[in-house]
Design a protein around this motif. Structure first.
Motif, short mmCIF file in Angstrom:
data_model
loop_
_atom_site.label_atom_id
_atom_site.label_comp_id
_atom_site.label_asym_id
_atom_site.label_seq_id
_atom_site.Cartn_x
_atom_site.Cartn_y
_atom_site.Cartn_z
N THR A 504 0.85 -1.19 0.00
CA THR A 504 0.00 0.00 0.00
C THR A 504 0.88 1.23 0.00
OG1 THR A 504 -1.73 -1.15 1.26
CG2 THR A 504 -1.84 1.25 1.19
N GLN A 513 -3.21 0.55 -3.65
CA GLN A 513 -2.95 -0.74 -3.02
C GLN A 513 -3.04 -1.87 -4.04
OE1 GLN A 513 -6.08 -2.76 -0.48
NE2 GLN A 513 -4.59 -2.34 1.15
N VAL A 515 -2.68 -6.34 -3.92
CA VAL A 515 -2.56 -7.52 -3.05
C VAL A 515 -2.63 -8.77 -3.92
CG1 VAL A 515 -3.55 -8.82 -1.13
CG2 VAL A 515 -3.63 -6.31 -1.11
N TRP A 559 -5.87 -8.19 -6.20
CA TRP A 559 -6.79 -7.17 -5.69
C TRP A 559 -6.13 -5.81 -5.89
CZ3 TRP A 559 -11.49 -6.23 -3.28
CH2 TRP A 559 -11.59 -5.07 -2.52
N LEU A 567 -9.23 4.35 2.08
CA LEU A 567 -9.69 3.06 1.56
C LEU A 567 -10.92 2.61 2.34
CD1 LEU A 567 -6.34 1.11 1.03
CD2 LEU A 567 -7.89 1.94 -0.73
N GLN A 568 -12.01 2.45 1.60
CA GLN A 568 -13.28 2.08 2.23
C GLN A 568 -13.57 0.60 2.11
OE1 GLN A 568 -14.95 4.41 3.85
NE2 GLN A 568 -13.62 6.09 3.16
N THR A 569 -12.75 -0.13 1.40
CA THR A 569 -13.02 -1.54 1.16
C THR A 569 -11.73 -2.33 1.23
OG1 THR A 569 -14.00 -3.10 -0.43
CG2 THR A 569 -12.77 -1.26 -1.34
N THR A 570 -11.81 -3.60 1.62
CA THR A 570 -10.62 -4.43 1.74
C THR A 570 -10.86 -5.75 1.02
OG1 THR A 570 -11.30 -5.59 3.77
CG2 THR A 570 -10.22 -3.44 4.03
N CYS A 571 -9.79 -6.53 0.90
CA CYS A 571 -9.89 -7.82 0.21
C CYS A 571 -10.03 -8.98 1.20
CB CYS A 571 -8.66 -8.03 -0.66
SG CYS A 571 -7.11 -8.05 0.25
N GLU A 572 -10.33 -8.70 2.46
CA GLU A 572 -10.40 -9.75 3.47
C GLU A 572 -11.47 -10.79 3.16
OE1 GLU A 572 -10.88 -7.84 7.19
OE2 GLU A 572 -8.86 -6.95 7.21
#
Length: 593
Positions: A504, A513, A515, A559, A567-572
């Motif tokens: 990131t 970012q 991933v 990702w 960042l409002q969203t993640t790849c979790e």
């Protein structure tokens, strides 16, 4: 800028700065020392003519300027075959045919002083010179509209015009229609800003001035423009920026010429306030950018002067095609457009699919960010930096894209939003032409070959304010590969967070970012040369994933997220099962076919 007077004064300022380069006979305007693929005299004529896209609407709308006398003198001399600065006789595929089109507008606009300011002999000179456009061959693309606009102008002043010429060219352009308001810029050619500022801009002008003699075609053009508007509005952020991609970006705010034509022709799509707000915010955004040089001239480039992104057909005067956006100046002061209050954009979906363009547009209005995913646009004409302008996976309104400065070494190879391969020699190849492209409501898929014996299938999947890329690679030999996210301004970099499977980059200008969802590649950064990103001049820092692939078949899953804010969203909650070919995104399963 909000009032008509604001825009009129701005255009007069731009015109005044440019006219310092007039030739003695006032037929050419020299604006710089760089060159194009056509002669210096034609480039000078282009500089003269493109200013008329602002001057004719200005005059038609009731504003006077002493500059008109100089331009009128230039028109008289340029169309007089006996004058030593005569603009000349046309050949096939002649750039002067492009520049003639504005004279069609100048003849057609109500209140335009062009025709009435000429003597009968001078009118004959102008008509004879313009009619050459009817007898030459033109490239089989948006150029078909230039001879048409000239015939429209002749018709509007009562001169003889040729409907056979109009039908010939508009029938040829009809072959490029794809449906739902979209064209391609020639057979199997790209679908870019030329569709808005070319096909629909000219089509709306045609529909406005030719309703009495060609009502069915005019109705068809207006209906297509309504359909196109429903997609095109997604290209613009709430604060006015547009997504840069494709060629001819040096025309800059020609990106809103379509909306100016919508306003001028009274097309019933959205409200006058929405259209006015969109245009004014876009122009306000451009006026914060350093593209105007100290002498007041428009530069070649995008946000800043930059010859790296110029096309072979960009002379110093070429950027003034941006003035097509000033068609709104022809509207009277009491028109709905000028009387309306600026309104925000209407509510738009966060993910919008445009099948005809091979695009998904992803928006985060809260962060004033829009980007598109794209596949299947390539042109064997091979314009400058064509792969970077059309073949990247994603293009962003805020992060732009980088240009190739040489393929040797990742630093020069413009790896942002691309998957690049090298056969161990540090010479990188990425996606260019696609063998096959398919689009579904879930993803955009394409097959491509960096070498004839290496096959890559890529899936681009929108995911909230981010996106996922899946790649299946079949190679008969070992390859080094690098995949890049969005580029950030290296001089604005404030923090870098590296993990085992991703990276990131945080900059004062935004966050980028990338991933690796399969934990098979190493995170790294690539620093590009200055002047490689079209939005900012300093070197660009690109977050990347790198590895070496052995001969055989491989899956890569990536990702990618970027935002001007947080960042409002993640790849979790994202998982890719390569054996089952299933992508799981936030509880949703997507079959990868």
């Amino acid at each position: 800028m909000r009032t008509k007077d604001d825009y009129c004064e701005r255009v007069k300022t731009w015109l005044t700065a440019a006219t310092a380069g007039f030739s003695p006979g006032r037929t050419q305007i020299k604006m710089g020392e760089t060159s194009a693929q056509y002669s210096a005299s034609i480039a000078g004529m282009e500089g003269f003519s493109r200013l008329l896209w602002g001057l004719f609407p200005l005059l038609s709308g009731g504003t006077t300027t002493p500059l008109w006398a100089d331009f009128l003198e230039g028109i008289r001399h340029g169309t007089d075959p006996q004058h030593h600065e005569y603009w000349g006789d046309l050949e096939d595929n002649d750039q002067r045919c492009v520049e003639m089109a504005v004279f069609g507008l100048g003849l057609a606009l109500p209140g335009s002083p062009l025709w009435g300011a000429l003597t009968a002999k001078e009118q004959d000179h102008l008509v004879r010179w313009l009619r050459q456009s009817a007898t030459i061959n033109v490239p089989d693309n948006n150029w078909h509209f230039f001879p048409v606009l000239i015939q429209v102008g002749l018709k509007c002043v009562g001169a003889d015009y040729d409907m056979m010429v109009i039908n010939q060219h508009l029938d040829a352009a009809e072959a490029f229609y794809l449906g739902n308001g979209w064209y391609s810029d020639g057979k199997d050619k790209p679908r870019d800003y030329y569709i808005a500022s070319g096909f629909h801009f000219y089509g709306l002008l045609y529909s406005h001035f030719m309703q009495d003699v060609d009502p069915q075609r005019c109705m068809r053009y207006r209906q297509r423009a309504r359909q196109f508007a429903q997609d095109y509005i997604y290209y613009f952020t709430p604060t006015g920026a547009a997504i840069p991609f494709g060629r001819s970006l040096t025309y800059r705010f020609v990106q809103v010429a379509f909306w100016s034509a919508v306003a001028f022709t009274g097309l019933d799509v959205f409200t006058p306030g929405i259209i006015k707000g969109l245009i004014t915010r876009h122009l306000d955004d451009w006026l914060t950018r350093p593209f105007i040089m100290r002498d007041g001239l428009f530069s070649i480039g995008y946000h800043y002067p930059n010859l790296v992104m110029a096309e072979d057909y960009n002379s110093p005067g070429s950027p003034y095609w941006a003035l097509k956006a000033m068609l709104i100046l022809a509207l009277p002061d009491n028109s709905e457009f000028w009387q309306a209050e600026c309104e925000p954009l209407p509510a738009l979906a966060s993910i919008h699919c445009i099948a005809e363009a091979g695009q998904f547009i992803i928006r985060s209005d809260r962060d004033n960010h829009a980007f598109l995913l794209m596949s299947g646009q390539f042109d064997r004409n091979n314009f400058v930096n064509f792969e970077q302008k059309y073949s990247k996976f994603a293009y962003s309104s805020h992060f732009g894209f980088t240009l190739e400065r040489g393929r040797y070494g990742l630093r020069h190879a413009a790896c942002d939003s691309m998957l690049l391969f090298s056969a161990g020699d540090d010479y990188y190849r990425g996606r260019r032409e696609c063998d096959e492209v398919a689009i579904t409501p879930d993803y955009l898929r394409c097959d491509w070959r960096p070498w004839a014996d290496v096959r890559v299938t890529t899936w681009l999947i929108p995911a909230a304010a981010a996106h996922i890329r899946l790649h299946h690679i079949s190679t008969p030999r070992a390859l080094d590969c690098c995949e890049g996210g969005f580029a950030v301004d290296h001089h604005a970099l404030t923090d870098s967070l590296s993990e085992s499977n991703g990276l990131t980059l945080r900059a004062s200008s935004g966050i980028s970012q990338i991933v690796d969802l399969l934990n098979r590649r190493q995170p790294s950064t690539v620093l590009t040369p200055p002047g490689s990103n079209i939005l900012f001049a300093p070197p660009a820092m690109i977050p990347c994933l790198q590895t070496t692939l052995n001969a055989g078949s491989h899956w890569l899953a990536t990702w990618v997220a970027a935002t001007p804010g947080h960042l409002q969203t993640t790849c979790e909650a994202v998982y890719f099962d390569s054996e089952q070919r299933q992508l799981h995104v936030n509880g949703r399963t997507i079959e990868i076919n």
